[in-house]
Design an enzyme around this catalytic site. Structure first.
Site: not given
Length: 402
Positions: A345, A380
């Site tokens: 991210k 995840r």
């Protein structure tokens, strides 16, 4: 004489050490309850209750930080910090049960909070399959989208998606998370028909060809996508909206009995990064979880079906994401398994200076560490093999009997 500082990860390891010193089992049990200090923030307590709580805490050997105005008996509702060890808490709870001004109810809340915080073993079940979360597990990302921030366009055909799912499983993944709509910042919503076209054939073929020894998660906030995916073999719903964007989602989850991930998001993917602001990001997420949990339970969703995700990157500034990781353990108070998704991210790029998402492996692995020690159970990730091996070493260190 030699003096050294000792540290123990939990009550059980301290008790084992005390027994090794020659303490009696009873003595080891008593002392182990004293060996760990807990900090309880109590918000919304009135002046009378705050002062009684402080006096009772001191009487059992603990303490309570009370604002000066409350100590001076100014009327109001306050936030206080209770400081006690396990043994002191047991005695304090007994005292509070006899007190007025809401302290009897507080005794039950303190007990439930600690039980939730200390809960460490979970199992999720669906259709005869079960997945133990006693140890952390990997959820591998399968984006059947043309525009996801990291791997958009790579798995848009069923054959390529199937190969990706096979790769996730072979590399140690226990959950394959299939998504048909990009939720990157600024992403527009995808029409229902298009999301169904992307997701349903992939779920169907994964279950048909790869067997039943793993869970399939459908990453969607649309109830109809979830419903059809569950019919085709999916096992759980991963809803970024916490069942808020589609009013029918809770009914789909409840009627099917499937597990659901309730994630925190501020805004929508299209606007969530437009100046998000928090006074205390962790406290606000906790408030959100309290409301969503009440909603889920009222709609008939079982407590054993709920997983919480604080939503790294979804309506969060850089400092918010870092704060979530630093204070991750605070989410354990609810007593539900926790999921974390930091992989590749943008906040990792902001810290490390790595602009290309595919090259953020080092930062992605580093972000696993605080979440692991904070109690995360599901990770995840894009890089399944590397994350699996990384977690395996962290777990081995945690389990070492020394």
């Amino acid at each position: 004489m030699k003096v050294r500082v000792k540290e123990f990860k939990d009550k059980a390891s301290l008790k084992e050490y005390l027994l090794s010193l020659g303490n009696t089992p009873r003595g080891a049990e008593i002392i182990s309850r004293k060996g760990r200090t807990y900090l309880f923030e109590v918000d919304g307590i009135d002046t009378r209750a705050a002062n009684i709580l402080k006096q009772d805490a001191i009487s059992v050997g603990g303490d309570c930080a009370v604002p000066r105005k409350a100590s001076s008996f100014e009327k109001g509702l306050w936030k206080v910090l209770l400081v006690v060890n396990g043994r002191e808490l047991e005695r304090l709870i007994d005292k509070l049960k006899l007190q007025p001004f809401g302290l009897k109810e507080l005794s039950g809340e303190l007990k439930r909070a600690l039980e939730g915080y200390l809960k460490n073993s979970f199992v999720i079940r669906y259709r005869g399959r079960e997945l133990s979360l006693e140890k952390p597990v990997i959820m591998g990302i399968l984006n059947a989208t043309p525009d996801s921030f990291s791997d958009g366009g790579r798995y848009t055909s069923v054959d390529r998606a199937l190969k990706r799912a096979e790769e996730i499983i072979s590399q140690g993944g226990k959950i394959v998370d299939v998504g048909g709509e990009s939720t990157r910042p600024g992403a527009p919503p995808v029409p229902l028909d298009e999301e169904l076209r992307r997701v349903i054939p992939v779920v169907r073929e994964i279950r048909k060809r790869l067997g039943d020894d793993f869970f399939i998660s459908v990453d969607t906030y649309k109830a109809e996508v979830a419903r059809q995916a569950l019919l085709e073999g999916a096992d759980m719903v991963n809803d970024i909206s916490g069942m808020r964007f589609d009013p029918e989602m809770a009914d789909v989850v409840s009627s099917s009995g499937c597990p659901v991930v309730i994630m925190h998001i501020k805004g929508t993917p299209r606007d969530m990064q437009k100046n998000p602001c928090y006074n205390d990001v962790v406290s606000e997420i906790c408030d959100y979880f309290e409301e969503r949990l009440s909603f889920a339970l009222e709609r008939g969703i079982g407590r054993d079906k709920i997983i919480l995700d604080p939503g790294i990157g979804f309506g969060k500034r850089l400092e918010d994401n870092l704060c979530i990781l630093k204070r991750f353990s605070e989410f354990r108070v609810f007593g539900f398994p926790l999921l974390i998704g930091t992989s590749r991210k943008s906040f990792i790029g902001a810290v490390t200076g790595v602009e290309e998402p595919q090259k953020r492996l080092a930062g992605s692995l580093a972000s696993i560490v605080p979440a692991f020690y904070g109690g995360a159970k599901i990770f995840r990730v894009h890089d399944v093999a590397e994350s699996f091996r990384f977690l395996k070493l962290l777990q081995a260190v945690e389990e070492t009997g020394c």
